[in-house]
Design an enzyme around this catalytic site. Structure first.
Site: not given
Length: 405
Positions: A173, A175-177, A180
């Site tokens: 993922s 996009g998430d990391t 973050g």
């Protein structure tokens, strides 16, 4: 300097208190990054079920092994944020924290009385990181957004894969990391402004698609200047040559980055194509980019006569950047990973020993550390709430009402 042995130094974020209200990946990855460098992170989870990540992918004794990487160095408390009693406790914890991290859909915290305006008014020094699919404003703010959607909106999905095939995503993922990491950077900037410059707290607004968009290099400038829409190119890097994956005689692939001008000449000499190496029209990248198909064909003709190990040996001797495509097994067994301390082993609450990524980046004077394992659900509820001023009787009553358990 043996960075990964310096664990007894003072943690650079020691004393920074973080309240994590998010779940799954983006917000928790930001707080994990801060926790690795000493921040005290209190993770709020829903009573009974906890963060859904606990049940994602491969489980051991009912808990994802991913959990051991994502939630190390954190404390877990159970708190129902949907009820007033839970919201009151969360507000108390937020006002005692330096940082609040959340990744709910915009407007959710406002419904619970935990929005930025309310918390900032009560505690002007508070920093709030808000990660969402589309940001806290704009016409799409209220839409649900996951990493895959953000990656597509940012233009990454369109250019990933092979021409005329279904666009593919990376197997993680991103996009998430990436969001973050942008969020953690924002928190550090806000802490610096507050503590080094005497400023106030502030809100950090990170959108998944914007975090990915920030990494898309020349994608937009090329469209803006030339109307060029970059297309998928498989293993190649369009406009930068030669840089591709090439098939070897044993069926494996080698990655070769021969796009430096002097590197290119060494590569051509190695494969027996000095005619291409000494061609003045190919001396610089722009010329090579125009004839990339010819150059790639020459490299492929060479790699297909040798095994991967033979190719890598020749490229190393010629000082041409190259490598094989690693699997998880390759990573776990690689001596360079071991020498750098990039892999660490933790013992989960159920006794399972799990390898996880180590502390990244490496600081010479104040390296981070994995100080304790990922928590079980609600493991620190009593401890945290007592330190916040609640009595044993109050905690027991809240547990009976379902607010905490």
């Amino acid at each position: 300097m043996n960075f990964h042995m310096q664990k007894n130094r003072q943690q650079i974020l020691a004393g920074v208190k973080v309240l994590e209200l998010g779940q799954l990946i983006a917000g928790p990855f930001a707080s994990k990054t801060l926790a690795d460098f000493g921040a005290e992170v209190i993770k709020v989870e829903s009573p009974g079920v906890g963060d859904p990540l606990r049940k994602w992918r491969m489980l051991h004794e009912g808990t994802s092994v991913w959990w051991q990487a994502q939630s190390r160095n954190k404390q877990s408390i159970c708190l129902d944020l949907r009820v007033k009693e839970g919201q009151a406790i969360a507000r108390k914890l937020a006002l005692e924290a330096d940082v609040v991290i959340e990744n709910f859909r915009p407007g959710t915290l406002e419904k619970w009385g935990l929005g930025w305006e309310e918390l900032h008014q009560a505690n002007p020094k508070l920093i709030m990181l808000r990660i969402s699919g589309y940001g806290q404003d704009g016409p799409r703010r209220d839409e649900p957004g996951f990493a895959a959607i953000g990656e597509a909106m940012a233009g990454l999905r369109y250019i990933t894969g092979h021409p005329n095939e279904v666009p593919v995503r990376a197997g993680v993922s991103l996009g998430d990391t990436i969001a973050g990491l942008h969020g953690a950077l924002g928190v550090l900037l806000a802490l610096y402004e507050r503590d080094a410059r005497g400023g106030q707290g502030q809100m950090i607004d990170v959108a998944l698609y914007e975090a990915v968009f920030n990494l898309t290099e020349s994608l937009l400038p090329e469209y803006s200047a030339f109307g060029a829409i970059r297309q998928p190119a498989g293993g190649a890097l369009p406009g930068i040559a030669p840089s591709n994956a090439y098939r070897c005689a044993d069926g494996q692939y080698v990655l070769i980055a021969g796009n430096g001008d002097s590197i290119y000449k060494r590569l051509m000499a190695l494969i027996g194509r000095s005619d291409l190496g000494e061609d003045p029209t190919l001396a610089f990248n722009d010329g090579r980019a125009r004839r990339v198909a010819e150059i790639d064909a020459a490299i492929n003709a060479w790699t297909q006569t040798l095994t991967l190990d033979e190719v890598l040996k020749g490229l190393l001797e010629a000082e041409v950047p190259s490598g094989k495509i690693y699997t998880a097994k390759d990573i776990a067994e690689d001596p360079h990973y071991e020498a750098r301390g990039v892999i660490e082993t933790v013992r989960a609450a159920d006794g399972l020993e799990v390898q996880v990524p180590g502390i990244i980046p490496k600081l010479s004077q104040n390296p981070g550390s994995i100080r304790y394992r990922a928590p079980t659900l609600g493991e620190h509820t009593d401890e945290v709430l007592k330190s916040a001023g609640l009595t044993e009787e109050q905690i027991t009553t809240l547990k009976k009402s379902g607010v905490l358990a």
